[in-house]
Design an enzyme around this catalytic site. Structure first.
Site, mmCIF file in Angstrom:
data_model
loop_
_atom_site.group_PDB
_atom_site.id
_atom_site.type_symbol
_atom_site.label_atom_id
_atom_site.label_comp_id
_atom_site.label_asym_id
_atom_site.label_seq_id
_atom_site.Cartn_x
_atom_site.Cartn_y
_atom_site.Cartn_z
ATOM 1 N N GLY A 131 0.845 -1.197 0.000
ATOM 2 C CA GLY A 131 0.000 0.000 0.000
ATOM 3 C C GLY A 131 0.871 1.234 0.000
ATOM 4 N N GLY A 242 -3.436 13.871 -8.167
ATOM 5 C CA GLY A 242 -4.564 13.213 -7.487
ATOM 6 C C GLY A 242 -4.772 13.754 -6.087
ATOM 7 N N GLU A 363 -4.907 7.688 -1.690
ATOM 8 C CA GLU A 363 -3.941 8.512 -2.450
ATOM 9 C C GLU A 363 -2.796 9.019 -1.562
ATOM 10 O OE1 GLU A 363 -5.288 10.773 -5.737
ATOM 11 O OE2 GLU A 363 -7.192 9.690 -5.829
ATOM 12 N N GLY A 364 -2.442 8.185 -0.595
ATOM 13 C CA GLY A 364 -1.332 8.506 0.305
ATOM 14 C C GLY A 364 -1.857 8.877 1.676
ATOM 15 N N GLU A 367 0.464 9.886 7.078
ATOM 16 C CA GLU A 367 1.854 9.580 7.463
ATOM 17 C C GLU A 367 2.757 9.679 6.232
ATOM 18 O OE1 GLU A 367 -0.892 7.785 8.366
ATOM 19 O OE2 GLU A 367 -0.879 8.700 10.349
#
Ligand code: CAA
Length: 380
Positions: A131, A242, A363-364, A367
Site C-alpha cells: 500500500g 490526485g 492517495e497517500g 503519514e
C-alpha cells in the site's frame, strides 16, 4: 498567485454548484445509505464536461485549469463525496497521466473517450501486500512477443467494478526496485481481467471499489504508457495531481458539514436561546471556518503550481495532509453541534463524518504525506 477567480473558473464553479445542488444533493443521502452506484450522475458529469476538466478539448476534455478542477471537485463533493471521488479518479488518476505521458495514438484511443465521459477509468497501484510502500508490488508484466502478460492483483480500486479502462502498474523487470515498474493501459474487457465484489466500507458507500485480478492478461506494446521502467515515476507524478483532487474532496465534505452546523446552531434552542448564542459553539464555528479557508488556500496553491507546470509534490502533499485532517476535525465538530441527532442516520452530519475519514488514507496516508513533505523540506 491571484486569489481572485478568473471568469472561466467562476463559470466552472457555478456550473458545478448548480449541478451539485439541483441534481446530486437531494439524492446523496439515499445513494450512501443504499450503496447505489450513481451511474446516471456519472453520465451527467460527462455531459457537463467534468470528467476531463483540465484535459485539452483536442482530446475530449474541457480545457480548464487545475484551480478550476479543484473548485469543481469541491462543489460536487460538498453534495456527495462519493461522486466527488469517482470524478477525481477519472480526471486525475486516469486522464492526467495519459495526457502527460501518452502517445498520440493512446490519447486518441483511450484519453479522448475517458475525458469526454464515454468511458470510465481507474488506477491500479495498491496491492494486498503493498500500500504505502508502493514500489514493492508483486504484480508482474512478462515479455511475450510484441506485448506483455500481466499476472497479479490490485486492491481498493475506486471505480474498479464499473471502469472500462485501468492504468496498471506492474514489475516488468526484477531486482531493480522501482526502476522495474512499468505502467500499462488495460481495457477491463481484456481476457484474464476480473474483479471481486465491491468492498464494504465505512463511508463513501456510492463510490464502489474492489479487488482486481490479472490472470495471463495480454497487453500489446501499444498500451505501455511511457518508457518501460518509468512506471513508478508516472505513478508518483500522477498522485501529485490526485492529491489535489482528494484535498478538494475533503474541503467539499467539510464545507457541507460546516454549513449544516451553522444552520442548525441558529435554529436549535437550548437554555432559552439558540445554540449560536453560546460562545462554546461560536468558538467551534470560528475554528471550522478558519480551517476551511486555510485548506482552500493550500489546495489552490498546489493547483496553481500544477497549472504553471512547476513541481508541486510538497505543496500537493501539504494540501492533502491539511485538508483531510481538517475535514475530520470539522465533521467531528459538526456532529457534536448536532448532538444526539448528529449521531443518527437521519442527519447528514454522520455521513460527512464517515466520508471525511477516507481522505486521510487514500492517495497517500497522512503519514506518507508527512514523509513526502519532510523529505522535500530537508532536501532544501
Ligand atoms: N514525481 C516524480 N518522480 C518522483 C516523485 C514524484 N512526486 N516522487 C518520487 N519520485 C521518484 C524519485 O525521484 C525517485 O527517482 P530516482 O530513483 O530516479 O531518484 C523514485 O521516484 C523513487 O522515489 P523514492 O525513493 O522517494 O521512493 P520510495 O519507494 O521511498 O517511496 C513514497 C516514496 C512517497 C513512500 C511512495 O511510495 C508513496 O507515495 N507511497 C504512497 C502510495 C500511495 O499514495 N498510494 C495511493 C494509491 S492510489 C489510490 O488510493 C487511488 C484510489 O483508489 C482513490
Amino acid at each position: 498567485m491571484d486569489l481572485e477567480l478568473t471568469q472561466e473558473q467562476t463559470l466552472l464553479q457555478q456550473t458545478a454548484r448548480d449541478f451539485a445542488t439541483r441534481e446530486v444533493e437531494p439524492r446523496a443521502k439515499a445513494l450512501d445509505h443504499e450503496g447505489t452506484w450513481p451511474g446516471d450522475l456519472v453520465k451527467r458529469l460527462g455531459e457537463l464536461g467534468m470528467m476531463g476538466i483540465a484535459i485539452s478539448s483536442e482530446y475530449g476534455g474541457s480545457g480548464f485549469d487545475h484551480v478550476g478542477y479543484a473548485l469543481a471537485i469541491e462543489e460536487v463533493s460538498r453534495a456527495c463525496a462519493s461522486l466527488g471521488v469517482i470524478m477525481s479518479v477519472n480526471n486525475s488518476l486516469a486522464c492526467d497521466p495519459i495526457a502527460r505521458h501518452g502517445s498520440e495514438a493512446q490519447k486518441r484511443e483511450f484519453l479522448t473517450p475517458m475525458a469526454s465521459g464515454k468511458l470510465l477509468g481507474c488506477f491500479g497501484l495498491t496491492e494486498p501486500t503493498s500500500g504505502s510502500d508502493a514500489s514493492t508490488m508483486l504484480t508482474v508484466a512478462e515479455r511475450d512477443g510484441n506485448g506483455w502478460v500481466l499476472n497479479g492483483s490490485k486492491n481498493f480500486i475506486t471505480n474498479g467494478p464499473h471502469a472500462n479502462l485501468m492504468l496498471v502498474f506492474a514489475m516488468s523487470r526484477k531486482n531493480v526496485g522501482h526502476k522495474g515498474i512499468s505502467a500499462f493501459i488495460v481495457p477491463t474487457t481484456t481476457p484474464g481481467f476480473s474483479t471481486s465484489k465491491p468492498d464494504e466500507k465505512l463511508g463513501i458507500h456510492a463510490a464502489h471499489s474492489c479487488t482486481v485480478f490479472f490472470d495471463n492478461c495480454k497487453v500489446p506494446d501499444l498500451q505501455l504508457l511511457g518508457p518501460e521502467g518509468d512506471g513508478f515515476k508516472v505513478a508518483m507524478g500522477t498522485l501529485d495531481g490526485g492529491r489535489i483532487g482528494i484535498a478538494a474532496q475533503a474541503l467539499g465534505i467539510a464545507r457541507a458539514a460546516f454549513e449544516k452546523a451553522v444552520a442548525y446552531s441558529k435554529e436549535r434552542k437550548s437554555f432559552g436561546s439558540p445554540l449560536a448564542d453560546k460562545q462554546a459553539i461560536q468558538f467551534m464555528l470560528a475554528d471550522m471556518a478558519t480551517d476551511i479557508d486555510a485548506a482552500r488556500l493550500l489546495i489552490h496553491r498546489a493547483a496553481y503550481m500544477k497549472d504553471k507546470k512547476q513541481r508541486n509534490t510538497r505543496e500537493a502533499a501539504s494540501a492533502k495532509l491539511f485538508a483531510s485532517e481538517m475535514a475530520t476535525r470539522v465533521t467531528h465538530k459538526a456532529l457534536q453541534i448536532h448532538g444526539g441527532l448528529g449521531y443518527t442516520r437521519e442527519c447528514d452530519a454522520e455521513r460527512h463524518y464517515r466520508d471525511a475519514r477516507i481522505t486521510e488514507i487514500y492517495e497517500g496516508t497522512s503519514e506518507i504525506m508527512r514523509i513526502v513533505i519532510a523529505a522535500n523540506v530537508l532536501k532544501g
